[in-house]
Scaffold this motif. Structure first.
Motif, PDB file in Angstrom:
ATOM      1  N   SER A  84       0.823  -1.212   0.000  1.00  0.00           N
ATOM      2  CA  SER A  84       0.000   0.000   0.000  1.00  0.00           C
ATOM      3  C   SER A  84       0.859   1.265   0.000  1.00  0.00           C
ATOM      4  O   SER A  84       1.568   1.538   0.975  1.00  0.00           O
ATOM      5  CB  SER A  84      -0.912  -0.012   1.232  1.00  0.00           C
ATOM      6  N   LEU A 139      -0.510   4.185  -0.087  1.00  0.00           N
ATOM      7  CA  LEU A 139      -1.244   5.068   0.823  1.00  0.00           C
ATOM      8  C   LEU A 139      -0.693   4.935   2.238  1.00  0.00           C
ATOM      9  O   LEU A 139      -0.524   5.926   2.960  1.00  0.00           O
ATOM     10  CB  LEU A 139      -2.737   4.709   0.809  1.00  0.00           C
ATOM     11  N   SER A 140      -0.397   3.711   2.604  1.00  0.00           N
ATOM     12  CA  SER A 140       0.131   3.431   3.925  1.00  0.00           C
ATOM     13  C   SER A 140       1.496   4.107   4.116  1.00  0.00           C
ATOM     14  O   SER A 140       1.798   4.626   5.200  1.00  0.00           O
ATOM     15  CB  SER A 140       0.253   1.912   4.046  1.00  0.00           C
ATOM     16  N   PHE A 153       0.810   7.751   4.666  1.00  0.00           N
ATOM     17  CA  PHE A 153       0.362   7.928   6.047  1.00  0.00           C
ATOM     18  C   PHE A 153       1.568   7.903   6.989  1.00  0.00           C
ATOM     19  O   PHE A 153       1.708   8.768   7.861  1.00  0.00           O
ATOM     20  CB  PHE A 153      -0.628   6.807   6.390  1.00  0.00           C
ATOM     21  N   ILE A 162       4.705  14.488  11.864  1.00  0.00           N
ATOM     22  CA  ILE A 162       3.953  14.913  13.048  1.00  0.00           C
ATOM     23  C   ILE A 162       4.757  14.588  14.321  1.00  0.00           C
ATOM     24  O   ILE A 162       4.878  15.413  15.214  1.00  0.00           O
ATOM     25  CB  ILE A 162       2.585  14.192  13.134  1.00  0.00           C
ATOM     26  N   HIS A 194       8.102  13.550  14.507  1.00  0.00           N
ATOM     27  CA  HIS A 194       9.545  13.807  14.505  1.00  0.00           C
ATOM     28  C   HIS A 194       9.975  15.074  13.776  1.00  0.00           C
ATOM     29  O   HIS A 194      11.125  15.483  13.903  1.00  0.00           O
ATOM     30  CB  HIS A 194      10.285  12.618  13.892  1.00  0.00           C
ATOM     31  N   PHE A 220      -7.439  13.390   9.403  1.00  0.00           N
ATOM     32  CA  PHE A 220      -7.161  12.487  10.524  1.00  0.00           C
ATOM     33  C   PHE A 220      -6.130  13.093  11.472  1.00  0.00           C
ATOM     34  O   PHE A 220      -6.213  12.939  12.691  1.00  0.00           O
ATOM     35  CB  PHE A 220      -6.644  11.150   9.973  1.00  0.00           C
ATOM     36  N   LYS A 278      10.393   0.316  12.539  1.00  0.00           N
ATOM     37  CA  LYS A 278       8.983  -0.086  12.412  1.00  0.00           C
ATOM     38  C   LYS A 278       8.807  -1.534  11.995  1.00  0.00           C
ATOM     39  O   LYS A 278       7.791  -2.160  12.315  1.00  0.00           O
ATOM     40  CB  LYS A 278       8.320   0.847  11.389  1.00  0.00           C
ATOM     41  N   THR A 279       9.761  -2.073  11.235  1.00  0.00           N
ATOM     42  CA  THR A 279       9.576  -3.439  10.737  1.00  0.00           C
ATOM     43  C   THR A 279      10.925  -4.099  10.494  1.00  0.00           C
ATOM     44  O   THR A 279      11.919  -3.409  10.233  1.00  0.00           O
ATOM     45  CB  THR A 279       8.751  -3.440   9.431  1.00  0.00           C
ATOM     46  N   SER A 337       3.910  -7.918   9.356  1.00  0.00           N
ATOM     47  CA  SER A 337       4.750  -7.547  10.486  1.00  0.00           C
ATOM     48  C   SER A 337       3.934  -7.099  11.691  1.00  0.00           C
ATOM     49  O   SER A 337       3.257  -6.071  11.656  1.00  0.00           O
ATOM     50  CB  SER A 337       5.690  -6.421  10.043  1.00  0.00           C
ATOM     51  N   LEU A 380       5.378  -6.258  14.450  1.00  0.00           N
ATOM     52  CA  LEU A 380       6.163  -5.133  14.969  1.00  0.00           C
ATOM     53  C   LEU A 380       5.639  -3.822  14.394  1.00  0.00           C
ATOM     54  O   LEU A 380       5.512  -2.814  15.092  1.00  0.00           O
ATOM     55  CB  LEU A 380       7.640  -5.307  14.607  1.00  0.00           C
ATOM     56  N   SER A 381       5.326  -3.868  13.114  1.00  0.00           N
ATOM     57  CA  SER A 381       4.803  -2.702  12.433  1.00  0.00           C
ATOM     58  C   SER A 381       3.464  -2.261  13.039  1.00  0.00           C
ATOM     59  O   SER A 381       3.195  -1.059  13.179  1.00  0.00           O
ATOM     60  CB  SER A 381       4.642  -3.070  10.959  1.00  0.00           C
ATOM     61  N   PHE A 398       4.264  -0.556  16.292  1.00  0.00           N
ATOM     62  CA  PHE A 398       4.749   0.799  15.992  1.00  0.00           C
ATOM     63  C   PHE A 398       3.557   1.709  15.681  1.00  0.00           C
ATOM     64  O   PHE A 398       3.459   2.823  16.201  1.00  0.00           O
ATOM     65  CB  PHE A 398       5.702   0.717  14.793  1.00  0.00           C
ATOM     66  N   ASP A 399       2.644   1.219  14.844  1.00  0.00           N
ATOM     67  CA  ASP A 399       1.448   2.002  14.509  1.00  0.00           C
ATOM     68  C   ASP A 399       0.653   2.349  15.767  1.00  0.00           C
ATOM     69  O   ASP A 399       0.109   3.444  15.892  1.00  0.00           O
ATOM     70  CB  ASP A 399       0.533   1.215  13.561  1.00  0.00           C
ATOM     71  N   SER A 445       2.553   4.960  17.741  1.00  0.00           N
ATOM     72  CA  SER A 445       2.506   6.197  16.972  1.00  0.00           C
ATOM     73  C   SER A 445       1.120   6.837  17.077  1.00  0.00           C
ATOM     74  O   SER A 445       0.980   8.059  17.200  1.00  0.00           O
ATOM     75  CB  SER A 445       2.850   5.886  15.509  1.00  0.00           C
ATOM     76  N   TYR A 446       0.079   5.991  17.050  1.00  0.00           N
ATOM     77  CA  TYR A 446      -1.291   6.503  17.179  1.00  0.00           C
ATOM     78  C   TYR A 446      -1.493   7.209  18.525  1.00  0.00           C
ATOM     79  O   TYR A 446      -2.066   8.302  18.578  1.00  0.00           O
ATOM     80  CB  TYR A 446      -2.310   5.357  17.028  1.00  0.00           C
ATOM     81  N   ILE A 482       0.736   8.560  20.345  1.00  0.00           N
ATOM     82  CA  ILE A 482       1.520   9.799  20.339  1.00  0.00           C
ATOM     83  C   ILE A 482       0.744  10.916  19.629  1.00  0.00           C
ATOM     84  O   ILE A 482       0.678  12.040  20.107  1.00  0.00           O
ATOM     85  CB  ILE A 482       2.864   9.593  19.599  1.00  0.00           C
ATOM     86  N   THR A 483       0.144  10.589  18.488  1.00  0.00           N
ATOM     87  CA  THR A 483      -0.520  11.642  17.704  1.00  0.00           C
ATOM     88  C   THR A 483      -1.964  11.879  18.134  1.00  0.00           C
ATOM     89  O   THR A 483      -2.485  12.977  17.965  1.00  0.00           O
ATOM     90  CB  THR A 483      -0.512  11.316  16.195  1.00  0.00           C
ATOM     91  N   HIS A 484      -2.637  10.848  18.658  1.00  0.00           N
ATOM     92  CA  HIS A 484      -4.072  10.967  18.929  1.00  0.00           C
ATOM     93  C   HIS A 484      -4.477  10.715  20.376  1.00  0.00           C
ATOM     94  O   HIS A 484      -5.621  11.005  20.741  1.00  0.00           O
ATOM     95  CB  HIS A 484      -4.863  10.017  18.026  1.00  0.00           C
ATOM     96  N   PHE A 527      10.525   7.127  19.814  1.00  0.00           N
ATOM     97  CA  PHE A 527       9.515   8.135  20.129  1.00  0.00           C
ATOM     98  C   PHE A 527       9.885   8.965  21.364  1.00  0.00           C
ATOM     99  O   PHE A 527       9.039   9.671  21.914  1.00  0.00           O
ATOM    100  CB  PHE A 527       8.140   7.479  20.295  1.00  0.00           C
ATOM    101  N   MET A 581      -8.173   4.118  12.345  1.00  0.00           N
ATOM    102  CA  MET A 581      -6.816   4.470  11.904  1.00  0.00           C
ATOM    103  C   MET A 581      -6.438   3.686  10.656  1.00  0.00           C
ATOM    104  O   MET A 581      -5.971   4.255   9.669  1.00  0.00           O
ATOM    105  CB  MET A 581      -5.829   4.213  13.045  1.00  0.00           C
ATOM    106  N   LYS A 589      -5.369   4.698   6.863  1.00  0.00           N
ATOM    107  CA  LYS A 589      -3.973   4.399   6.498  1.00  0.00           C
ATOM    108  C   LYS A 589      -3.840   3.513   5.269  1.00  0.00           C
ATOM    109  O   LYS A 589      -2.846   3.583   4.547  1.00  0.00           O
ATOM    110  CB  LYS A 589      -3.298   3.727   7.703  1.00  0.00           C
ATOM    111  N   THR A 590      -4.821   2.666   5.023  1.00  0.00           N
ATOM    112  CA  THR A 590      -4.705   1.733   3.895  1.00  0.00           C
ATOM    113  C   THR A 590      -6.078   1.326   3.376  1.00  0.00           C
ATOM    114  O   THR A 590      -7.053   1.344   4.143  1.00  0.00           O
ATOM    115  CB  THR A 590      -3.910   0.470   4.299  1.00  0.00           C
TER     116      THR A 590
END
Lengths: 432, 432
Positions: free
Chosen positions: A102, A104-105, A108, A115, A117, A149, A286-287, B102, B104-105, B108-109, B112-113, B115-117, B150, B282, B286-287
């Protein structure tokens, strides 16, 4: 064909009754025809059946350098995939990160990174004041959804025939340091099919942003998605930006979603300098790595630029029939009755139409009652608000030819009904 | 076998000379043996060759509900994958999001979420003051890397035999509202192979956090990765948390990375209430959707709980031999010479060892010079700092049996060398 603009109110009412009878007949059919999303049709997907079988033994899973793609590792993508996308785009292979399914991902992730960093030593976007993003409109709803978002203020930028209004962009970007970026689909834009002219790309490259962390999100989603044999050229934004010392501006994205399988393709991003360092670092945290087997499948199936372009011709043969059905029908119904304007795209996935009176929402509503699902009116604008209520995005690719013929015919019917309704309403207002 | 603790300094020096000769012989061999990461070996990957071929025709790509998995859509995962993971974990299928390759990914999401939301109406973690995260240690280096990325302050929590030190956790969590979460690998923990006892899980479920947006990141990476025929039970954290009105606390993660292909598996996350709503939203932004073809491949290949558990037995047969090589060698070399302690894991991917003197870094360094690559000493601690410099993570799975025999023998050699070096250094210090 009657030109509605030449009819008297009475004649319009008679026309309306006839159209309504027709409408009600179709209503009883309980149709379910979806023209809302830019989804490839089954015949297109069938072109990639071979992709399913290119990896079938364990030996197949070893890449050209002896890497076992079944296992962990290779965080930023297979070297052969980087070479492939580099050949296609003219961007140095070292500048790419090859991702998952993706793009788009990845966009994002990009926004989310800024946002949390920031960029180029700036404070993170999430820690400062309001963040504004420029949104050439009509545009891609999912871009605008990402901005929304993350709580950005979206600024609508009108589209011209050769790209977004650059005067306005230059003004915002140079005067306002809270303007941090812009969403672009530079080739065969979604939904209008507009390709940015050389002058537009050069003006992007020469921008002098007030914000030193301003970014151009360059979503080149339709980079090989021509609908004619003549490719519409687009300047390489990365090369152009380099010329003006603006290498940190652009972040470009590509994907095979509309080349192989939308649900299981491969996405790419490219950028330079600190951006590239930042995103390589981010993805290494992240991965452990993106799906290398799917990357390997793609390179084995798509091979190189020549085979890919040949392959895209097969897509074109299927798509051309679909777009012709839509354009022919619009021509037939509205050429002499100019209550609707439309583009005739040379690439991409959409036909963008504008209703003459402000009645796009009503058209979509009327269609929905017939079982013809269109992209929501306004969806192509920030906050889903088309102030003029004129734009509708038609996605002709997914339906079968017969379904599409019915869907577009009914769409035309609804445009006429909505026009007359609005005209009469307007007349009544005047009389009141 | 000589017990170094019973040797005189002179005897130790003689021993050192002998070991050093041995060491130098190996040094000339230019070995390249990597024991640093928990990577499955080729034989394990070969078990999943069938996964490559389960989808070979276009008809194969249609799921049980008639969804064409080649195309866009289905944002939160295929229903059959949700049923599969639900059967395996005892967590309601409605609580799952099925992701890409993943987990792990997805973690991380998740971070990260927040942190931002933010979460549960709290201000976003990135907009408030310092964020602290509890890190049971030794633990998984990639978890700690996310916290570091982060900018969180990591608080080390010692591991006990049945899980992390709950007294300390309860104290931090109840007293400090800047403590926002904790990283857990609750079953066959990385690296010690510890499974949290029922009491530990219940104490997690009963936590009364000062921060109303406190989260338990429950990375159940080794949920079916037993090394014995007897599964070590682990309480269901989600069920337990529900009992105490703490349904917003846990977010759990699973993956098939160490079941099928590490580079091309499927990840899962599960959570309840507002968390689930937040993450579904989210991911819908994101996708358009994760790789459904790979999800479909997995369900067709792994089928159900019974077939999966049977399949894991085949992994176990391969892994048991590897773990036995390591444990046997450690037993042989150190049973009567207790300069090293180690665990004997019942599951997971690692053997965790602790050197008696503070010399883990030196052991890793000595190994490296021989071409035996270990996980960096300290990597299993926040900021990569093992204050005691004792812990080393051994990953026996990737090397062939013969390679592993050599690698672990050389590791033991280096442990002995490092011990004597340190002992003599300490003696000299005393004399000074």
């Amino acid at each position: 064909m009657k030109n509605f603009f030449n009819l008297t109110d009475n004649e319009l009412l008679i026309e309306y009754q006839k159209l309504l009878e027709n409408y009600n007949e179709y209503k009883s059919l309980n149709l379910n025809l979806n023209m809302s999303r830019g989804k490839p049709c089954s015949e297109q997907l069938d072109l990639s059946t071979g992709l399913l079988n290119v990896l079938s033994t364990k030996e197949d899973c070893i890449n050209k350098d002896g890497i076992d793609c079944r296992n962990y590792g290779i965080n930023d993508g297979l070297p052969e995939m980087k070479e492939f996308i580099s050949e296609l785009t003219g961007i140095d292979k070292e500048n790419f990160i090859v991702g998952g399914n993706s793009s788009l991902s990845m966009m994002f992730d990009t926004i989310s990174y800024f946002i949390t960093h920031g960029s180029s030593g700036s404070i993170p976007w999430g820690k400062g004041g309001k963040i504004k993003f420029l949104c050439p409109s009509p545009g891609y709803d999912r871009h605008f959804a990402i901005s929304e978002f993350f709580g950005m203020e979206m600024i609508e930028i009108p589209m011209k025939k050769d790209g977004p209004d650059m005067d306005l962009i230059e003004k915002h970007v140079s005067e306002d340091s809270s303007v941090k970026g812009i969403w672009c689909v530079p080739k065969y834009s979604n939904p209008q099919g507009i390709t940015y002219s050389d002058e537009v790309v050069k003006r992007f490259a020469k921008l002098k942003p007030a914000a030193k962390d301003f970014k151009i999100i360059w979503d080149n989603a339709y980079f090989v998605h021509d609908l004619t044999d003549e490719e519409t050229p687009l300047l390489n934004i990365i090369d152009e930006c380099k010329k003006y010392g603006n290498e940190e501006l652009p972040i470009v994205f590509y994907s095979t979603s509309k080349i192989t399988f939308p649900g299981a393709g491969v996405a790419f991003m490219a950028c330079l300098g600190q951006n590239l360092k930042d995103f390589k670092k981010m993805y290494s945290i992240k991965t452990v790595g993106f799906d290398k087997l799917n990357q390997l499948r793609h390179i084995k199936f798509l091979k190189n630029k020549a085979t890919l372009l040949n392959y895209m011709k097969k897509h074109r043969e299927i798509l051309n029939i679909k777009f012709k059905i839509v354009i022919d029908c619009l021509n037939k119904e509205f050429k002499d009755n100019p209550i609707l304007r439309w583009n005739n795209p040379k690439g991409g996935y959409f036909v963008s139409v504008d209703t003459d009176l402000k009645c796009a929402k009503r058209v979509v509503e009327l269609c929905k009652e017939l079982g013809v699902v269109l992209t929501g009116a306004g969806a192509t604008y920030p906050y889903k608000k088309d102030r003029n209520d004129t734009n509708i995005r038609l996605a002709p690719t997914f339906l079968s030819e017969n379904e599409l013929k019915t869907a577009i015919k009914l769409f035309c019917l609804c445009v006429k009904l909505a026009f007359i309704e609005k005209r009469i309403k307007n007349q009544n207002k005047k009389e009141v």
